[in-house]
Scaffold this motif. Sequence first.
Motif, short mmCIF file in Angstrom:
data_model
loop_
_atom_site.label_atom_id
_atom_site.label_comp_id
_atom_site.label_asym_id
_atom_site.label_seq_id
_atom_site.Cartn_x
_atom_site.Cartn_y
_atom_site.Cartn_z
N ARG A 196 0.84 -1.21 0.00
CA ARG A 196 0.00 0.00 0.00
C ARG A 196 0.87 1.26 0.00
O ARG A 196 0.60 2.22 -0.72
CB ARG A 196 -0.91 0.01 1.23
N ASP A 197 1.93 1.26 0.81
CA ASP A 197 2.75 2.47 0.93
C ASP A 197 3.67 2.67 -0.27
O ASP A 197 4.13 3.78 -0.53
CB ASP A 197 3.58 2.42 2.22
N THR A 198 3.95 1.56 -1.00
CA THR A 198 4.86 1.65 -2.15
C THR A 198 4.12 2.13 -3.40
O THR A 198 4.68 2.86 -4.22
CB THR A 198 5.48 0.25 -2.44
N LEU A 199 2.85 1.69 -3.54
CA LEU A 199 2.13 2.01 -4.77
C LEU A 199 1.35 3.31 -4.65
O LEU A 199 0.88 3.66 -3.56
CB LEU A 199 1.14 0.88 -5.12
N LYS A 200 1.17 3.97 -5.80
CA LYS A 200 0.33 5.17 -5.83
C LYS A 200 -1.14 4.77 -5.97
O LYS A 200 -2.03 5.47 -5.52
CB LYS A 200 0.72 6.05 -7.02
#
Length: 283
Positions: A196-200
């Motif tokens: 979740r935190d890596t993807l936009k």
Amino acid sequence: MSKKKLSRIQLDQMKAERKTAVWITAYDYWTASFAEEAGMDMILVGDSLGMCIYGYSGTVPVTMDQCIYHCEGVRRGAPNTFIIGDMPFLSYQVSVEEAVRNAGRFHKEAAVDAIKLEGGKRVCPQIKAIADGGMLVMGHIGLTPQSSGQQGGFKAQGRNADAAKELIEDAQAIEEAGAFALLVEAVPPEVCGIIRDTLKIPVYSIGAGVEADGQLMICSDVLGIFQAFTPKFVKKYENLGAKTVDAFKNYVADARNKEFPADEHTYKMIDGEMEKLQNLLKQ
Ligand code: KIV
């Protein structure tokens, strides 16, 4: 006032604002209408319909036509909800051309808002081609029921560092290929949180914990209808299976005892017509 259907821009906005999107599967008109009334953000017409509606032991036998028929009913039941059609086994694996054509069928014949397909890097050419065709595509990684044979059964995924790293790389590849969102199934919450935190794009969980931009559940699990097995991540909010059996048993008992139909369930002859009928029968 009727509910307004979300757009992909609003789904992105919800991620930015850390608002949880909540969605559920539905396979028919009435479930979809209740889901819309309950305020679901999205509905997935999952190929889990093979297990939940048709009684198959997995999703592999499900056909494109079955998915389209069920999407049509769901669309009629939930005209103001973002609906995702699920691409069944062999509708996108054989070639990029078939993937685009079948994704297009969902849109042309069932008026879905997006489609979903399973797999990581190996389906990125299909994701790119469908997105290039102007359609919204959602990825699906972790436990992927259509390839559960390769995964050794319906098992949690990404539980060791190497497997988790591979999932994170798959997620990045899916985003780069042009998916508008990603579903992560049966994965530890820490791994889903990193994705979740890596993807936009929004990253949704089914059995991947709270560290996600939204939650999906299978309607038959939520309602307590699916009896074959209960995955660890399922919370049953009702036991409609048992309630349905009780209702059917009560009907059987009432009908056998002649307590049903009662007076209020029967039509009356128009006044005077019974006497006329008896006279007619005497002649
Ligand atoms: O078919 C389906 O309902 C799904 C869920 C298991 C995520 O793909």
